[in-house]
Design an enzyme around this catalytic site. Structure first.
Site, PDB file in Angstrom:
ATOM      1  N   GLU A  83       0.682  -1.305  -0.057  1.00 17.82           N
ATOM      2  CA  GLU A  83       0.144  -0.110   0.094  1.00 17.82           C
ATOM      3  C   GLU A  83       0.752   1.271  -0.057  1.00 17.82           C
ATOM      4  O   GLU A  83       0.517   2.155  -0.648  1.00 17.82           O
ATOM      5  CB  GLU A  83      -0.844  -0.075   1.202  1.00 17.82           C
ATOM      6  CG  GLU A  83      -1.876   1.330   1.549  1.00 17.82           C
ATOM      7  CD  GLU A  83      -2.831   1.248   0.238  1.00 17.82           C
ATOM      8  OE1 GLU A  83      -3.312   2.546  -0.001  1.00 17.82           O
ATOM      9  OE2 GLU A  83      -3.110   0.251  -0.606  1.00 17.82           O
ATOM     10  N   GLY A  95      19.868   2.808   0.682  1.00 19.07           N
ATOM     11  CA  GLY A  95      19.373   1.371   0.365  1.00 19.07           C
ATOM     12  C   GLY A  95      18.093   1.228   1.183  1.00 19.07           C
ATOM     13  O   GLY A  95      17.839  -0.118   1.067  1.00 19.07           O
ATOM     14  N   TYR A 131      12.110   1.286  -9.340  1.00 13.95           N
ATOM     15  CA  TYR A 131      11.473   0.037  -9.366  1.00 13.95           C
ATOM     16  C   TYR A 131      11.701  -0.608 -10.789  1.00 13.95           C
ATOM     17  O   TYR A 131      11.900  -1.697 -10.859  1.00 13.95           O
ATOM     18  CB  TYR A 131       9.685   0.375  -9.423  1.00 13.95           C
ATOM     19  CG  TYR A 131       9.307   1.071  -8.247  1.00 13.95           C
ATOM     20  CD1 TYR A 131       9.724   0.767  -6.867  1.00 13.95           C
ATOM     21  CD2 TYR A 131       8.243   1.699  -8.188  1.00 13.95           C
ATOM     22  CE1 TYR A 131       9.229   1.004  -5.879  1.00 13.95           C
ATOM     23  CE2 TYR A 131       7.563   2.345  -6.937  1.00 13.95           C
ATOM     24  CZ  TYR A 131       8.309   1.979  -5.840  1.00 13.95           C
ATOM     25  OH  TYR A 131       7.692   2.608  -4.661  1.00 13.95           O
TER      26      TYR A 131
END
Length: 158
Positions: A83, A95, A131
């Site tokens: 979420e 990191g 991503y």
């Protein structure tokens, strides 16, 4: 660096949610209260789970991931729906975001879950690049729909 959240973390999780909402240019939308978060995360049957990213030197919370179980009818297994993932700006690049996602991927792997999914705002290029670098791919051809507020109430009372 990464640990499961405890009830004592609810105030910091609430603060991090507020910081995320501000970053996403929607502070007025973050209406969850600490009491609601406590109930969702730590009731007898939790609706969601959270992990905290801490600074290795100070132990200060610098980020969090809040997630819940999903289910794939096509795969026949649970998955994790992330979420929220947020790392404070001053802690980015150290990191923490990758470590949070790695922990969720480990949970999926250990439990036999076959999906780790989340949404990202189209304008959030830094997150999209992050991503993509991890090997995550956008699900083209799908559009997120949401019922809230008056539309939800109207449909729910028909």
């Amino acid at each position: 660096m990464i640990r499961p959240a405890t009830p004592a973390d609810v105030p910091v999780i609430h603060t991090l949610i507020q910081e995320l909402a501000t970053y996403e240019k929607a502070p007025q939308e973050a209406k969850a209260t600490p009491a609601q978060l406590h109930d969702a995360l730590f009731s007898d049957h939790p609706a969601a789970f959270a992990h905290i990213a801490e600074d290795d030197d100070t132990g200060e919370p610098v980020g969090f991931a809040l997630w819940f179980l999903s289910f794939s009818t096509w795969r026949g297994t649970h998955g994790i729906y992330l979420e929220d993932l947020f790392v404070r700006p001053q802690a980015r690049g150290a990191g923490h975001g990758k470590a949070l996602l790695t922990e969720l991927a480990r949970i999926c792997t250990r439990r036999g879950y076959q999906r780790l999914e989340w949404s990202v705002l189209n304008w959030n290029e830094p997150a999209i690049g992050f991503y993509d670098a991890l090997g995550a791919r956008p699900q083209n051809g799908w559009t997120v729909y949401r019922l809230t507020d008056e539309a939800l109430t109207k449909l729910g009372t028909e």
